[in-house]
Scaffold this active site. Structure first.
Site, short mmCIF file in Angstrom:
data_model
loop_
_atom_site.label_atom_id
_atom_site.label_comp_id
_atom_site.label_asym_id
_atom_site.label_seq_id
_atom_site.Cartn_x
_atom_site.Cartn_y
_atom_site.Cartn_z
N TYR A 38 -1.66 0.07 10.58
CA TYR A 38 -1.65 -0.42 9.20
C TYR A 38 -0.35 -0.12 8.46
O TYR A 38 0.25 -0.99 7.83
CB TYR A 38 -2.83 0.20 8.46
CG TYR A 38 -3.06 -0.28 7.05
CD1 TYR A 38 -3.59 -1.54 6.80
CD2 TYR A 38 -2.80 0.55 5.95
CE1 TYR A 38 -3.83 -1.98 5.51
CE2 TYR A 38 -3.04 0.12 4.66
CZ TYR A 38 -3.55 -1.14 4.44
OH TYR A 38 -3.79 -1.56 3.15
N SER B 36 0.87 -1.18 0.00
CA SER B 36 0.00 0.00 0.00
C SER B 36 0.89 1.22 0.00
O SER B 36 2.01 1.20 0.53
CB SER B 36 -0.89 0.02 1.24
OG SER B 36 -1.53 1.29 1.39
#
Length: 263
Positions: free
Chosen positions: A163, A150
């Site tokens: 995250y 990501s």
């Protein structure tokens, strides 16, 4: 410059996607099936996988929890007995926004278990198997591994305490895997999406710039594989801006991200 063998012809190729019950994983599995691939989908939800198989004739469902290392290894053995694995895609993911003033250790560890340790479970199960496969005459490689990172892993960002570090670890892992495996005939690619409209991102309470659909993300991934890219990032109108943040010295970087946090 292509850093991997170009993969554009998926007819008859076996692709195993872990984390394929929803979102980008499911959309990519569907796109590969449409291109003639033999698609194997794994996730915890057997019902979601069975629904995928019903809608995609010839696909195979292997329900499992990526945090269960023996289950991942058993599934890899089952697939190995059926023939060569041409591509393995790790797209399992867990996400909740979190910052250091509202830290939840249990959820922090859950992010680590699914986003990073699950990938290690997969690699432990498949890398020896892929290295033992013969070279494919069409691609010149034994197999290919893709990890779903990501742009949140590029640098520290607001509300990304849980995250972001797991995705940063995956980025580093993919880079190292490429160095270790490319010359052994196993290609490696890293997928770094921006904002994609999935069940995970729908938790966000802010407007997500350059938001795209899972189907658009899947098209970008297949395009990246066809070009032989190492890093497949999209949409470019957002991810290129995020890449620019990586180049900034800390004073400028922190000044910009403070404004993002206050927005």
């Amino acid at each position: 410059m292509a850093l991997n063998s170009r993969m554009a012809d998926w007819r008859g190729r076996t692709v195993w996607l872990l984390g394929a019950s929803t979102g980008i994983g499911r959309a990519t599995a569907s796109a590969l099936h449409a291109q003639g691939a033999k698609v194997v989908v794994s996730a915890r939800s057997a019902d979601a996988l069975n629904a995928f198989v019903e809608a995609h004739a010839g696909a195979l469902a292997l329900p499992l929890d990526v945090c269960d290392a023996p289950a991942v290894k058993a599934a890899a053995s089952v697939l190995g007995a059926r023939g060569a694995l041409d591509c393995v895609v790790y797209c399992a993911g867990h996400y909740h926004a979190m910052n250091a003033t509202h830290m939840d250790l249990r959820d922090l560890l859950r992010h680590n278990e699914i986003n990073y340790l699950g990938a290690l479970n997969l690699l432990d199960a498949v890398v020896p198997q892929l290295l033992a496969q013969p070279l494919d005459k069409r691609t010149g490689q034994r197999a290919h591994i893709s990890l779903m990172g990501s742009v949140a892993g590029y640098r520290g960002l607001p509300n990304s305490l849980a995250y972001g570090p797991t995705k940063a670890a995956l980025i580093n892992l993919a880079e190292t895997l490429y160095l270790d495996l490319h010359d052994q005939g196993v290609g490696v690619s890293l997928i770094n999406p921006g904002f994609v409209n999935t069940p995970l991102t729908r938790q966000n309470q802010f407007k997500m710039p350059a938001l795209i659909t899972p189907e658009e993300a899947a098209r970008e991934i297949l395009h990246g594989w066809a070009r032989g890219e190492f890093e497949i990032h999209f949409p470019k109108r957002f991810t290129c801006w995020m890449k620019a943040l990586r180049l900034l010295p800390y004073p400028a970087f922190f000044a910009i991200t403070r404004r993002l946090r206050q927005a």
